[in-house]
Design a protein around this motif. Structure first.
Motif, PDB file in Angstrom:
ATOM      1  N   ALA A 281       0.825  -1.203   0.000  1.00 31.44           N
ATOM      2  CA  ALA A 281       0.000   0.000   0.000  1.00 31.44           C
ATOM      3  C   ALA A 281       0.860   1.255   0.000  1.00 31.44           C
ATOM      4  O   ALA A 281       0.559   2.246  -0.677  1.00 31.44           O
ATOM      5  CB  ALA A 281      -0.934  -0.003   1.213  1.00 31.44           C
ATOM      6  N   ASN A 282       1.950   1.205   0.763  1.00 30.24           N
ATOM      7  CA  ASN A 282       2.886   2.315   0.815  1.00 30.24           C
ATOM      8  C   ASN A 282       3.397   2.656  -0.582  1.00 30.24           C
ATOM      9  O   ASN A 282       3.390   3.814  -1.012  1.00 30.24           O
ATOM     10  CB  ASN A 282       4.059   1.884   1.716  1.00 30.24           C
ATOM     11  CG  ASN A 282       4.850   3.049   2.251  1.00 30.24           C
ATOM     12  OD1 ASN A 282       4.923   4.091   1.628  1.00 30.24           O
ATOM     13  ND2 ASN A 282       5.462   2.851   3.403  1.00 30.24           N
ATOM     14  N   MET A 283       3.820   1.640  -1.318  1.00 32.10           N
ATOM     15  CA  MET A 283       4.389   1.848  -2.644  1.00 32.10           C
ATOM     16  C   MET A 283       3.358   2.407  -3.615  1.00 32.10           C
ATOM     17  O   MET A 283       3.623   3.379  -4.341  1.00 32.10           O
ATOM     18  CB  MET A 283       4.942   0.533  -3.185  1.00 32.10           C
ATOM     19  CG  MET A 283       5.576   0.654  -4.566  1.00 32.10           C
ATOM     20  SD  MET A 283       6.186  -0.917  -5.198  1.00 32.10           S
ATOM     21  CE  MET A 283       4.637  -1.732  -5.606  1.00 32.10           C
ATOM     22  N   LEU A 284       2.166   1.840  -3.636  1.00 34.03           N
ATOM     23  CA  LEU A 284       1.167   2.255  -4.613  1.00 34.03           C
ATOM     24  C   LEU A 284       0.567   3.616  -4.285  1.00 34.03           C
ATOM     25  O   LEU A 284       0.130   4.346  -5.179  1.00 34.03           O
ATOM     26  CB  LEU A 284       0.074   1.196  -4.719  1.00 34.03           C
ATOM     27  CG  LEU A 284       0.542  -0.137  -5.328  1.00 34.03           C
ATOM     28  CD1 LEU A 284      -0.582  -1.152  -5.359  1.00 34.03           C
ATOM     29  CD2 LEU A 284       1.094   0.069  -6.733  1.00 34.03           C
ATOM     30  N   THR A 285       0.546   3.967  -2.999  1.00 29.08           N
ATOM     31  CA  THR A 285       0.102   5.311  -2.623  1.00 29.08           C
ATOM     32  C   THR A 285       0.973   6.369  -3.284  1.00 29.08           C
ATOM     33  O   THR A 285       0.490   7.323  -3.908  1.00 29.08           O
ATOM     34  CB  THR A 285       0.163   5.482  -1.095  1.00 29.08           C
ATOM     35  OG1 THR A 285      -0.777   4.591  -0.485  1.00 29.08           O
ATOM     36  CG2 THR A 285      -0.172   6.909  -0.693  1.00 29.08           C
ATOM     37  N   VAL A 324      -3.163  17.559   6.379  1.00 27.52           N
ATOM     38  CA  VAL A 324      -4.348  17.326   7.212  1.00 27.52           C
ATOM     39  C   VAL A 324      -4.528  15.827   7.480  1.00 27.52           C
ATOM     40  O   VAL A 324      -4.731  15.405   8.628  1.00 27.52           O
ATOM     41  CB  VAL A 324      -5.607  17.900   6.532  1.00 27.52           C
ATOM     42  CG1 VAL A 324      -6.859  17.474   7.288  1.00 27.52           C
ATOM     43  CG2 VAL A 324      -5.520  19.416   6.466  1.00 27.52           C
ATOM     44  N   ALA A 325      -4.420  15.030   6.438  1.00 27.75           N
ATOM     45  CA  ALA A 325      -4.616  13.590   6.602  1.00 27.75           C
ATOM     46  C   ALA A 325      -3.544  12.966   7.484  1.00 27.75           C
ATOM     47  O   ALA A 325      -3.833  12.082   8.311  1.00 27.75           O
ATOM     48  CB  ALA A 325      -4.624  12.909   5.237  1.00 27.75           C
ATOM     49  N   GLY A 326      -2.283  13.410   7.333  1.00 28.50           N
ATOM     50  CA  GLY A 326      -1.214  12.857   8.150  1.00 28.50           C
ATOM     51  C   GLY A 326      -1.426  13.097   9.628  1.00 28.50           C
ATOM     52  O   GLY A 326      -1.095  12.247  10.464  1.00 28.50           O
ATOM     53  N   LEU A 327      -2.016  14.217   9.979  1.00 29.29           N
ATOM     54  CA  LEU A 327      -2.226  14.549  11.388  1.00 29.29           C
ATOM     55  C   LEU A 327      -3.403  13.800  12.008  1.00 29.29           C
ATOM     56  O   LEU A 327      -3.443  13.618  13.222  1.00 29.29           O
ATOM     57  CB  LEU A 327      -2.433  16.057  11.538  1.00 29.29           C
ATOM     58  CG  LEU A 327      -1.233  16.926  11.132  1.00 29.29           C
ATOM     59  CD1 LEU A 327      -1.567  18.400  11.268  1.00 29.29           C
ATOM     60  CD2 LEU A 327      -0.011  16.577  11.977  1.00 29.29           C
ATOM     61  N   ILE A 328      -4.356  13.364  11.202  1.00 29.94           N
ATOM     62  CA  ILE A 328      -5.528  12.681  11.762  1.00 29.94           C
ATOM     63  C   ILE A 328      -5.516  11.183  11.502  1.00 29.94           C
ATOM     64  O   ILE A 328      -6.365  10.455  12.017  1.00 29.94           O
ATOM     65  CB  ILE A 328      -6.841  13.269  11.198  1.00 29.94           C
ATOM     66  CG1 ILE A 328      -6.974  12.971   9.695  1.00 29.94           C
ATOM     67  CG2 ILE A 328      -6.910  14.765  11.457  1.00 29.94           C
ATOM     68  CD1 ILE A 328      -8.322  13.349   9.116  1.00 29.94           C
ATOM     69  N   ALA A 347      -8.494   4.120  -2.156  1.00 26.63           N
ATOM     70  CA  ALA A 347      -9.679   4.281  -2.991  1.00 26.63           C
ATOM     71  C   ALA A 347      -9.902   5.747  -3.363  1.00 26.63           C
ATOM     72  O   ALA A 347     -10.282   6.059  -4.496  1.00 26.63           O
ATOM     73  CB  ALA A 347     -10.912   3.728  -2.269  1.00 26.63           C
ATOM     74  N   VAL A 348      -9.653   6.642  -2.411  1.00 29.50           N
ATOM     75  CA  VAL A 348      -9.798   8.072  -2.689  1.00 29.50           C
ATOM     76  C   VAL A 348      -8.831   8.501  -3.790  1.00 29.50           C
ATOM     77  O   VAL A 348      -9.198   9.241  -4.722  1.00 29.50           O
ATOM     78  CB  VAL A 348      -9.555   8.899  -1.404  1.00 29.50           C
ATOM     79  CG1 VAL A 348      -9.380  10.375  -1.745  1.00 29.50           C
ATOM     80  CG2 VAL A 348     -10.721   8.723  -0.442  1.00 29.50           C
ATOM     81  N   ILE A 349      -7.579   8.022  -3.728  1.00 24.32           N
ATOM     82  CA  ILE A 349      -6.606   8.354  -4.773  1.00 24.32           C
ATOM     83  C   ILE A 349      -7.075   7.812  -6.121  1.00 24.32           C
ATOM     84  O   ILE A 349      -7.043   8.505  -7.139  1.00 24.32           O
ATOM     85  CB  ILE A 349      -5.215   7.778  -4.434  1.00 24.32           C
ATOM     86  CG1 ILE A 349      -4.703   8.331  -3.111  1.00 24.32           C
ATOM     87  CG2 ILE A 349      -4.215   8.120  -5.549  1.00 24.32           C
ATOM     88  CD1 ILE A 349      -3.426   7.660  -2.617  1.00 24.32           C
ATOM     89  N   GLY A 350      -7.512   6.541  -6.126  1.00 21.73           N
ATOM     90  CA  GLY A 350      -7.937   5.918  -7.374  1.00 21.73           C
ATOM     91  C   GLY A 350      -9.117   6.623  -8.017  1.00 21.73           C
ATOM     92  O   GLY A 350      -9.118   6.893  -9.220  1.00 21.73           O
ATOM     93  N   LEU A 351     -10.128   6.938  -7.230  1.00 21.01           N
ATOM     94  CA  LEU A 351     -11.316   7.602  -7.774  1.00 21.01           C
ATOM     95  C   LEU A 351     -10.995   9.025  -8.241  1.00 21.01           C
ATOM     96  O   LEU A 351     -11.556   9.507  -9.227  1.00 21.01           O
ATOM     97  CB  LEU A 351     -12.422   7.624  -6.720  1.00 21.01           C
ATOM     98  CG  LEU A 351     -12.995   6.244  -6.344  1.00 21.01           C
ATOM     99  CD1 LEU A 351     -13.972   6.373  -5.181  1.00 21.01           C
ATOM    100  CD2 LEU A 351     -13.676   5.599  -7.548  1.00 21.01           C
ATOM    101  N   SER A 352     -10.078   9.677  -7.542  1.00 15.19           N
ATOM    102  CA  SER A 352      -9.675  11.027  -7.954  1.00 15.19           C
ATOM    103  C   SER A 352      -8.940  10.989  -9.289  1.00 15.19           C
ATOM    104  O   SER A 352      -9.180  11.830 -10.164  1.00 15.19           O
ATOM    105  CB  SER A 352      -8.790  11.656  -6.881  1.00 15.19           C
ATOM    106  OG  SER A 352      -9.478  11.741  -5.650  1.00 15.19           O
ATOM    107  N   GLY A 378      -5.841  11.328   0.453  1.00 12.45           N
ATOM    108  CA  GLY A 378      -5.786   9.862   0.454  1.00 12.45           C
ATOM    109  C   GLY A 378      -4.384   9.352   0.704  1.00 12.45           C
ATOM    110  O   GLY A 378      -4.189   8.377   1.448  1.00 12.45           O
ATOM    111  N   ALA A 379      -3.389  10.006   0.115  1.00 13.07           N
ATOM    112  CA  ALA A 379      -2.000   9.598   0.315  1.00 13.07           C
ATOM    113  C   ALA A 379      -1.578   9.791   1.764  1.00 13.07           C
ATOM    114  O   ALA A 379      -0.888   8.941   2.339  1.00 13.07           O
ATOM    115  CB  ALA A 379      -1.082  10.390  -0.615  1.00 13.07           C
ATOM    116  N   GLY A 380      -1.983  10.901   2.367  1.00 11.89           N
ATOM    117  CA  GLY A 380      -1.630  11.148   3.763  1.00 11.89           C
ATOM    118  C   GLY A 380      -2.208  10.110   4.697  1.00 11.89           C
ATOM    119  O   GLY A 380      -1.536   9.640   5.628  1.00 11.89           O
TER     120      GLY A 380
END
Length: 510
Positions: A281-285, A324-328, A347-352, A378-380
């Motif tokens: 998941a890390n790599m594909l993100t 924002v995502a990294g902090l939450i 999924a958020v990255i893919g749909l975007s 999504g990446a965060g």
């Protein structure tokens, strides 16, 4: 007296004084490395005009840095465990600053590729050291989760900040300035790091196995090179041979690690589906994020005629979303579940990315800005949680090697994002039908077409730019579709592999 005295809290957890100041130094290092991975995107048109690289050379300039980092991270993470992570970080920071000068004054495409590769060698000493030091600085799981969130926000946001920094510099200076900016930052890192960072190492590290270092380097570079060339040229004998050599070297590396008393990395960790799922998941993100930023930087400048600073600011939402995502992310993983947060982020990255399949030359900024914001968010989410999983899977004495696995996935994702998605764009682009007299340089890259058009009669130049831009945008749309498919598939795989994976709510005992 130790280098890093610990304060013991009522809950029994040891907390290093000054740990948040030290974290600031580590964040500075990872921010600069991430910026350097994407800052070149905005400079590409200027660099192309000056050095006149071919399309293939241009891709190598873009990804040589990440390829070399990916090939050396495991070795350097293990080296940090042995000689000291602080020492390796400071040595790497000094080298990074010095090699940046070579990048700034490269005078040929070949020299630029070599300079980027050498910068990758220096960068490989920095990334695993930063994450490993966090593992040792923050013993409390919730504090560590927040620290990793800040670290990953810097790593993700740096990829988006790079174009902004590049845009500001390119407005006033030549393209080499995007590398010279590294010098004062690295000098600050070294001076402050000497005073604030604690030293940590594995007390019983064993010897540093040079055959393993060689096998990991040859294996990673061979496989990634093969993927890049197959994506660009198809299954030609050289790429197949490189892939076979790389696969054989990685096979030899894994076999050797299983026989060594103290391996560079414990490959048995990959038997754990949670660990393997986190690494994948890390790599594909990062594949999705880096690929998007690489071709959008060119789209904003060369298709929509934005100035460098405008293009850089236009990519800012990706940084905002990642921060924002990294902090939450840590709190979200505890409230919901690890697999929900990681799969949801993918999924958020893919749909975007899927939304970008509708892109045209005149696409308005609301669609582009929203896509960048969601991809960064999504990446965060995904990257923060997966980094925590990987880092806490081993005793803290082996934190360097474990963080190197996470960073290898990060850099491999960066390289593959540029190689795979960039190659898709290049393949589609090169098939355009230009007006009579279209020079070969115009078919190598869109930057080459813009340069060629400046030397043509107005009518011919307009026709060339119209067809070249249409072809490039078609390539971007197809690359977005490929990226969307990969990320949505990865979301499903992560949901399966991370089943039952728990967040780091309790101190890890080994």
């Amino acid at each position: 007296m130790t280098h890093s005295p610990q304060a013991v809290e009522r809950d029994g957890t040891q907390r290093a004084p000054g740990r948040w100041v030290a974290l600031g130094v580590l964040v500075l290092a990872v921010l600069l490395i991430a910026v350097d991975a994407t800052v070149l995107g905005l400079a590409t048109p200027y660099l192309s005009e000056d050095l006149q690289p071919s399309g293939t050379q241009l891709l190598w300039i873009g990804d040589a840095y990440s390829f070399v980092i990916a090939g050396l991270l495991i070795s350097m993470g293990s080296l940090g465990d042995r000689i000291g992570r602080k020492r390796l970080l400071l040595i790497g920071a000094t080298g990074f600053g010095l090699v940046s000068v070579l990048n700034a004054y490269a005078s040929t495409p070949e020299m630029m590729i070599v300079a980027r590769a050498l910068l990758g060698v220096a960068g490989a000493t920095l990334m695993p050291s930063t994450l490993a030091l966090i593992r040792n600085l923050f013993q409390d799981p919730r504090e560590r989760s927040l620290a990793i969130g800040i670290w990953s926000a810097a790593a993700s946001a740096g990829m988006a900040v790079g174009p902004i920094v590049g845009g500001v510099l390119l407005e006033h200076f030549w393209w080499g300035s995007v590398f010279l900016i590294n010098l004062p930052v690295m000098a600050l890192l070294v001076v402050v790091g000497i005073k604030t960072l604690p030293e940590s190492r594995n007390p019983s590290p064993g010897p540093w196995d040079l055959p393993s270092v060689f096998l990991s380097l040859v294996g990673m570079v061979g496989v990634v090179y093969a993927i890049k060339e197959v994506a660009a040229e198809g299954f030609a004998p050289p790429s197949v041979a490189a892939g076979a050599l790389g696969a054989a070297a990685l096979y030899g590396f894994v076999r050797r690690q299983r026989t060594l008393p103290v391996p560079l990395v414990d490959v048995r960790l990959f038997r754990n589906s949670g660990f393997s799922g986190a690494v994948l998941a890390n790599m594909l993100t990062i594949l999705g994020l880096s690929g998007l930023l690489f071709f959008l930087s060119q789209y904003l400048q060369l298709v929509q005629d934005r100035r460098p600073i405008e293009a850089g600011i236009a990519e800012l939402p990706a940084a905002a979303g990642a921060v924002v995502a990294g902090l939450i992310a840590g709190a979200a993983a505890r409230r919901f579940s690890v697999r929900a947060v990681v799969s949801g982020g993918l999924a958020v990255i893919g749909l975007s990315l899927a939304a970008l399949t509708t892109i045209t030359q005149s696409t308005g900024y609301p669609l582009i800005g929203t896509t960048l914001l969601l991809v960064g968010f999504g990446a965060g989410l995904s990257f923060t949680v997966t980094s925590d999983i990987v880092l806490t899977a081993v005793p803290k004495e082996q934190a360097g090697a474990a963080s190197a696995v996470s960073e290898t996935a990060y850099e491999l994702g960066t390289a593959l994002g540029i190689a795979l998605l960039g190659s898709v764009v290049t393949n589609i682009y090169q098939d355009f039908t230009g007006p009579a007299g279209t020079p070969e340089a115009a078919r190598e890259s869109l930057a080459g077409a813009v340069i060629s058009a400046a030397q043509m009669p107005a009518d011919t130049a307009a026709a060339l730019l119209q067809t070249a831009r249409e072809s490039f945008v078609d390539g971007v749309a197809l690359a977005a579709a490929v990226g969307a498919g990969l990320l949505i598939l990865a979301s499903a795989v992560a949901w399966f592999l991370l089943r039952g994976q728990k967040p780091a709510n309790e101190p890890v005992q080994h």
